[in-house]
Design a protein around this motif. Structure first.
Motif, PDB file in Angstrom:
ATOM      1  N   UNK A   1      45.323   0.680  42.365  1.00 41.01           N
ATOM      2  CA  UNK A   1      44.404  -0.452  42.210  1.00 41.01           C
ATOM      3  C   UNK A   1      43.052  -0.110  42.816  1.00 41.01           C
ATOM      4  N   UNK A   2      43.048   0.476  44.008  1.00 47.46           N
ATOM      5  CA  UNK A   2      41.779   0.836  44.640  1.00 47.46           C
ATOM      6  C   UNK A   2      41.023   1.883  43.833  1.00 47.46           C
ATOM      7  N   UNK A   3      41.745   2.811  43.218  1.00 52.07           N
ATOM      8  CA  UNK A   3      41.096   3.802  42.352  1.00 52.07           C
ATOM      9  C   UNK A   3      40.375   3.117  41.206  1.00 52.07           C
ATOM     10  N   UNK A   4      40.966   2.084  40.639  1.00 55.30           N
ATOM     11  CA  UNK A   4      40.363   1.384  39.508  1.00 55.30           C
ATOM     12  C   UNK A   4      39.146   0.575  39.935  1.00 55.30           C
ATOM     13  N   UNK A   5      39.334  -0.300  40.914  1.00 51.74           N
ATOM     14  CA  UNK A   5      38.231  -1.187  41.275  1.00 51.74           C
ATOM     15  C   UNK A   5      37.177  -0.489  42.116  1.00 51.74           C
ATOM     16  N   UNK A   6      37.509   0.672  42.671  1.00 54.56           N
ATOM     17  CA  UNK A   6      36.541   1.431  43.448  1.00 54.56           C
ATOM     18  C   UNK A   6      35.794   2.463  42.623  1.00 54.56           C
ATOM     19  N   UNK A   7      36.169   2.630  41.389  1.00 49.55           N
ATOM     20  CA  UNK A   7      35.509   3.560  40.493  1.00 49.55           C
ATOM     21  C   UNK A   7      34.058   3.124  40.277  1.00 49.55           C
ATOM     22  N   UNK A   8      33.151   4.070  40.286  1.00 53.26           N
ATOM     23  CA  UNK A   8      31.720   3.780  40.152  1.00 53.26           C
ATOM     24  C   UNK A   8      31.416   2.892  38.960  1.00 53.26           C
ATOM     25  N   UNK A   9      31.924   3.251  37.798  1.00 51.97           N
ATOM     26  CA  UNK A   9      31.593   2.502  36.585  1.00 51.97           C
ATOM     27  C   UNK A   9      32.256   1.138  36.582  1.00 51.97           C
TER      28      UNK A   9
END
Length: 137
Positions: free
Chosen positions: A28-36
């Motif tokens: 989840x953090x990878x998704x919402x923390x992704x730059x785009x």
């Protein structure tokens, strides 16, 4: 427990068992923390947008990357895509209730980034001057 170990790092580690309560946090953090993703959420926080409006509002994003980002956010239940039966088809994107719940956090992150960007830039210049062989691009 080592001095550098904190309970927070436990949450970010891959889980040993799929039913572990913290399993999936990193994903989840990878998704919402992704730059785009962060930029798309910020852009959609002001209201419903069409694809080209989003693309113009997110400087530097390619059509392909915006498409992938929106699909991922839709899959995660953060963005709602609506297609209208017009010729050509009209498609809009908006945040779901779950997506809107992130806007406060994204805004805080953006405000913090703006307030600290100059100091961070200066810290990077000082570090790079002391460590020219290890400078990070």
């Amino acid at each position: 427990m080592s001095a550098g170990h904190t309970p927070v790092t436990d949450l970010l580690q891959p889980c040993g068992a799929p039913d572990h309560p913290d399993c999936g946090i990193r994903d989840v953090l990878d998704r919402i923390g992704d730059k785009w993703s962060v930029l798309a959420i910020a852009e959609l926080s002001t209201g419903t947008r069409r694809f080209r409006e989003l693309q113009r509002g997110i400087h530097g994003i390619s059509q392909r990357m915006l498409t992938l980002t929106l699909r991922r956010l839709e899959r995660d239940g953060l963005v709602l895509r609506t297609a209208y039966p017009t010729v050509p088809v009209t498609v809009t994107y908006e945040l779901t209730e779950r997506g809107r719940s992130l806007t406060y956090l994204v805004r805080q992150l953006a405000d913090w980034s703006l307030a600290n960007k100059d100091a961070i830039g200066e810290s990077r210049r000082r570090w790079d001057a002391k460590n020219p062989e290890a400078a990070i691009a």
